[in-house]
Design an enzyme around this catalytic site. Structure first.
Site, PDB file in Angstrom:
ATOM      1  N   HIS A 131      -4.045   4.728  -0.310  1.00  0.00           N
ATOM      2  CA  HIS A 131      -4.921   4.051   0.631  1.00  0.00           C
ATOM      3  C   HIS A 131      -6.188   3.653  -0.102  1.00  0.00           C
ATOM      4  O   HIS A 131      -6.634   4.324  -1.029  1.00  0.00           O
ATOM      5  CB  HIS A 131      -5.260   4.957   1.811  1.00  0.00           C
ATOM      6  CG  HIS A 131      -5.852   6.278   1.396  1.00  0.00           C
ATOM      7  ND1 HIS A 131      -7.178   6.434   1.089  1.00  0.00           N
ATOM      8  CD2 HIS A 131      -5.269   7.489   1.203  1.00  0.00           C
ATOM      9  CE1 HIS A 131      -7.400   7.689   0.753  1.00  0.00           C
ATOM     10  NE2 HIS A 131      -6.256   8.354   0.803  1.00  0.00           N
ATOM     11  N   GLY A 132      -6.745   2.534   0.305  1.00  0.00           N
ATOM     12  CA  GLY A 132      -7.985   2.072  -0.285  1.00  0.00           C
ATOM     13  C   GLY A 132      -9.027   1.863   0.780  1.00  0.00           C
ATOM     14  O   GLY A 132      -8.866   2.279   1.929  1.00  0.00           O
ATOM     15  N   GLY A 133     -10.090   1.187   0.407  1.00  0.00           N
ATOM     16  CA  GLY A 133     -11.180   0.982   1.345  1.00  0.00           C
ATOM     17  C   GLY A 133     -10.795   0.077   2.491  1.00  0.00           C
ATOM     18  O   GLY A 133     -11.433   0.099   3.535  1.00  0.00           O
TER      19      GLY A 133
ATOM     20  N   GLY B 264      -7.134  -0.906   3.131  1.00  0.00           N
ATOM     21  CA  GLY B 264      -5.754  -0.964   3.579  1.00  0.00           C
ATOM     22  C   GLY B 264      -4.810  -0.034   2.847  1.00  0.00           C
ATOM     23  O   GLY B 264      -5.135   0.523   1.797  1.00  0.00           O
ATOM     24  N   TRP B 265      -3.625   0.125   3.454  1.00  0.00           N
ATOM     25  CA  TRP B 265      -2.543   0.860   2.822  1.00  0.00           C
ATOM     26  C   TRP B 265      -1.886  -0.015   1.763  1.00  0.00           C
ATOM     27  O   TRP B 265      -1.783  -1.226   1.920  1.00  0.00           O
ATOM     28  CB  TRP B 265      -1.505   1.280   3.860  1.00  0.00           C
ATOM     29  CG  TRP B 265      -1.906   2.496   4.634  1.00  0.00           C
ATOM     30  CD1 TRP B 265      -2.407   2.532   5.898  1.00  0.00           C
ATOM     31  CD2 TRP B 265      -1.841   3.844   4.189  1.00  0.00           C
ATOM     32  NE1 TRP B 265      -2.673   3.818   6.275  1.00  0.00           N
ATOM     33  CE2 TRP B 265      -2.326   4.663   5.242  1.00  0.00           C
ATOM     34  CE3 TRP B 265      -1.411   4.459   3.009  1.00  0.00           C
ATOM     35  CZ2 TRP B 265      -2.401   6.043   5.153  1.00  0.00           C
ATOM     36  CZ3 TRP B 265      -1.486   5.837   2.912  1.00  0.00           C
ATOM     37  CH2 TRP B 265      -1.978   6.618   3.973  1.00  0.00           C
TER      38      TRP B 265
ATOM     39  N   LYS C 255       0.097  -5.020   0.345  1.00  0.00           N
ATOM     40  CA  LYS C 255      -1.201  -4.485   0.756  1.00  0.00           C
ATOM     41  C   LYS C 255      -1.502  -4.958   2.160  1.00  0.00           C
ATOM     42  O   LYS C 255      -1.588  -6.148   2.441  1.00  0.00           O
ATOM     43  CB  LYS C 255      -2.298  -4.939  -0.206  1.00  0.00           C
ATOM     44  CG  LYS C 255      -3.639  -4.295   0.086  1.00  0.00           C
ATOM     45  CD  LYS C 255      -4.654  -4.617  -0.994  1.00  0.00           C
ATOM     46  CE  LYS C 255      -5.975  -3.934  -0.687  1.00  0.00           C
ATOM     47  NZ  LYS C 255      -6.996  -4.244  -1.707  1.00  0.00           N
TER      48      LYS C 255
ATOM     49  N   ASP D  43     -16.954  -4.898  -6.709  1.00  0.00           N
ATOM     50  CA  ASP D  43     -16.655  -3.470  -6.537  1.00  0.00           C
ATOM     51  C   ASP D  43     -15.972  -2.892  -7.769  1.00  0.00           C
ATOM     52  O   ASP D  43     -14.954  -2.208  -7.664  1.00  0.00           O
ATOM     53  CB  ASP D  43     -15.774  -3.281  -5.293  1.00  0.00           C
ATOM     54  CG  ASP D  43     -15.726  -1.814  -4.845  1.00  0.00           C
ATOM     55  OD1 ASP D  43     -16.664  -1.063  -5.162  1.00  0.00           O
ATOM     56  OD2 ASP D  43     -14.741  -1.428  -4.195  1.00  0.00           O
TER      57      ASP D  43
END
Length: 762
Positions: free
Chosen positions: A189-191, A193-194, A211, A310
């Protein structure tokens, strides 16, 4: 088995070699083949009956790679099994592969490769978002947290604003998305989405990544996801993860991306920490190699009018001996003033919340990432969220001055003080990497680097003047550069008059006018030109460089005045060094200024840095080391500096002569003999050589009188005996007399020859 000591390698030593990267165990040197000692008969019989399993778990030994062919394993030794022979060959091949330099770091340093493993092994059995990362998409309040004995919920309603939330993966193993992509499982998982692992059933079952959204109720995340899909469609670069497709499934959008199967730098840091039990940062040279390889990707994004926003160790993956930038979820257009801004606390530039992201804020994230990779950056998300810790608390900053100045400029509080472009940063980072690698060397540099800002130094003598420092390269983008170059007048006054008539007063015109002011000592000319240069660009470091040259030109012969001039020049050249931490020329200028200003230790440190880093600078730096060491009577250090001037340098004859003179001044027989050897092959004026030889032989006579003859020693062709030395001195004086036109001087030389010659009474 013992763990491999190679940085970042998770392998262990097996039979003296790492079973992962192939490097030899520290106690075992790499050899062509393992020496064979015939085992006892019983062991030979057992070995002969054992199944031959070599190579079944490794690479195919039939590779066309010459290193893998290993011709020495064709015939086993008596009693040696084929398995043993092939195992030795495989160890040899791995050792050779480990010794090859990776692409990372431009061949200046070694970065262990990271092989790609089985993608399915990275799929967790029960994918969940950690509780401390569960927040309401509407109000940001904590949600889904444990209460008492009850575990936190993956989905539900926010207790504060009653908005729904869900952190469960939408896709399950076996789902077929868009009739083409078969889901294997949720990877991470990220900021926003899966991320799912899937097979592309239409393209040979290749691995892909899908994603989607972390939380469908987050409107900002939805907008960012759509924007990411639009951006990725136009981004095509080998260092950036590639987008293949954008598809929908049951009303949700998914980006289909290239699967990158290496290891992120964040994961590698965790592995290194798990191995040692403490924060185990990367060596500075390896961290620079990782980031340096990534910078062309940033340049590509900026050329497209995009910002990455980022950058952090999580988003840089090493795969083999290459890296790739992933997770473009925070990418936005440079002119976008409305979209939500995504970044990470501790990496995001402090001005972003006020003025938005920019090229300068991307450069800030690069500097912060270098910090996290190279030392335990405590407080980077709190106390030092907008600053760097004190240099005294950071060993890499103390050890590598240039590295600190690179990071300090990347993370300057004022965005205008940072590097203007990523390409400018890249050029300086290459130079800093050279300095970091050179810092571990005890010898002079053997390779030189091309600089886009300075010409090579021209000094070949034992002294260094301001006009012998490296010249500034021409700015080829300046519209007047060719006109300035066409001015041929040797008279600086006439040249200044011509420059005043320029059609356009550009920076190249002003730099040329400033130099004419320095050459003529006309301070009004100089001051006017430099003020004009600053008006054009307050951040143009060339103004500081020119001010340093002016200060050096005013040194003069008076010691007090020279000291003040050197100190003033040092301040200006230090500003250039801070602006261009990867350049060697400012270091040389700073060393000279410190030497003139009376700071011999500081001068020696900078001369040494220059001497180790760039072969084109070895000669002037070596002579600088010679001077500062001689000033404190360190003759051995001065001789070592002179010895480092390579034979290919035009300064080599002068270095040999100074070495000989230094040895002759010490006066021992050993020094005298080495002094004669030092000048034996130099092309000298006949009178100069005769004077030198006569002085050597007379000093040797003094040593013989004090310590006795040494008939087994020779000074050149002359035995160290009284008679031989007297005859040699006589010969040199008569030789000098033949080359002396003045009658009185010639008569004096003949008298000296007659006085010192050995006399016979027979």
């Amino acid at each position: 088995m013992n763990r491999c000591v190679e940085p970042g390698c998770p392998g262990s030593y097996e039979d003296g070699w790492c079973n992962f990267c192939g490097s030899p165990e520290p106690s075992q040197a790499p050899v062509a083949a393992t020496p064979f000692t015939p085992p006892p008969a019983a062991d030979r019989d057992a070995a002969a009956s054992a199944p031959d399993l070599a190579g079944t778990a490794g690479e195919d030994l039939s590779s066309s790679d010459p290193a893998a062919a290993a011709p020495h394993v064709a015939t086993p030794a008596p009693g040696q099994s084929t398995r043993a022979v092939r195992a030795a060959s495989e160890r040899h091949r791995r050792a050779q592969a480990a010794q090859r330099r990776s692409r990372l770091g431009m061949g200046l340093t070694q970065v262990p490769p990271v092989p790609v493993g089985d993608p399915t092994a990275a799929v967790p059995d029960d994918p969940q978002v950690p509780e401390d990362r569960r927040v309401c998409p509407n109000c940001g309040a904590p949600v889904g947290r444990a209460a008492g004995d009850a575990s936190g919920r993956q989905q539900g309603y926010c207790p504060q604003c009653r908005a729904p939330y869900s952190f469960t993966p939408k896709l399950a193993p076996g789902d077929l998305v868009a009739g083409q992509y078969e889901v294997v499982g949720a990877l991470a998982h990220g900021g926003m989405g899966w991320i799912y692992l899937a097979r592309d059933k239409n393209v040979s079952d290749r691995w892909v990544v899908l994603k989607g959204l972390l939380n469908t109720g987050d409107a900002d995340a939805l907008d960012a996801a759509v924007a990411e899909q639009q951006f990725l469609a136009q981004v095509k670069h080998p260092l950036i993860v590639e987008i293949y497709n954008v598809v929908t499934h049951e009303g949700d959008a998914y980006t289909v991306m290239e699967y990158v199967g290496g290891t992120s730098l964040k994961q590698m840091l965790k592995q290194r920490m798990a191995t040692t039990g403490r924060y185990n940062a990367f060596p500075v040279d390896q961290a620079l190699a990782f980031v340096l390889e990534t910078l062309p990707a940033f340049s590509h994004l900026h050329d497209l009018g995009l910002l990455y926003c980022d950058f952090k160790p999580d988003n840089l993956i090493q795969e083999g001996d290459a890296v790739k930038l992933i997770d473009l979820g925070g990418v936005r257009r440079q002119d976008d003033l409305e979209s939500p801004i995504y970044g990470t606390v501790g990496y995001q530039a402090p001005e972003v919340p006020e003025v938005g992201p920019s090229v300068a804020s991307d450069i800030w994230t690069i500097g912060r990432t270098l910090c996290v990779l190279t030392f335990e950056f405590r407080g980077y998300q709190s106390e030092y969220v907008a600053s760097l810790p004190p240099v005294s608390q950071v060993p890499p900053f103390l050890e590598h001055d240039a590295f600190y100045r690179l990071v300090a400029r990347c993370c300057a509080p004022d965005p205008n003080d940072r590097f203007l472009t990523v390409e400018e940063l890249r050029l300086q980072m290459i130079g800093v990497l050279r300095q970091v690698v050179a810092a571990g060397s005890a010898s002079a540099a053997t390779m030189s680097a091309h600089s886009t800002t300075f010409e090579a130094p021209v000094s070949t003598g034992e002294t260094l003047a301001w006009w012998e420092l490296p010249e500034l390269t021409r700015d080829e983008t300046d519209p007047m550069v060719d006109w300035v170059a066409s001015l041929q007048s040797a008279d600086p006054t006439a040249l200044h008059d011509a420059l005043l008539g320029a059609d356009e007063t550009t920076s190249e015109v002003l730099v040329a006018r400033a130099r004419t002011g320095i050459r003529t000592g006309q301070q009004p000319w100089f001051d006017e030109a430099v003020r004009g240069l600053v008006r054009l660009d307050p951040w143009d470091w060339r103004a500081a460089w020119l001010r340093g040259l002016w200060a050096l030109s005013q040194a003069g012969e008076d010691a007090t005045r020279a000291g003040a001039a050197g100190q003033s020049a040092a301040g200006h050249f230090a500003a250039v060094r801070d602006a261009l931490p990867g350049e060697v020329a400012p270091r040389l200028a700073l060393a000279l200024s410190s030497e003139i200003g009376g700071y011999s230790k500081a001068a020696e440190l900078d001369y040494e840095r220059v001497w180790r880093t760039d072969a084109a600078y070895v000669a002037p730096a070596a002579f600088g080391l010679y001077r500062v060491r001689r000033s404190r009577d360190d003759d051995d250090g001065a001789i070592a500096a002179l010895d480092s001037v390579p034979p290919s340098s035009r300064a080599h004859p002068r270095a040999r002569w100074l070495r000989a003179e230094l040895l002759r001044g010490r006066g021992t027989l050993a020094d005298l003999r080495e002094s004669v050897h030092a000048v034996a092959r130099l092309t000298l004026d006949p009178r100069q050589r005769a004077h030198f030889n006569a002085s050597i032989y007379e000093q040797a006579l003094t040593q013989v009188a004090q310590h006795g003859e040494q008939p087994g020693w020779r000074l050149g062709e002359v035995p160290v005996t009284r008679e031989a030395l007297r005859r040699a001195v006589e010969k040199e004086y008569r030789y000098l007399a033949d080359y002396t036109p003045d009658p009185l001087e010639r008569a004096a030389l003949i008298d000296r020859a007659n006085t010192i010659r050995p006399w016979s009474w027979t």
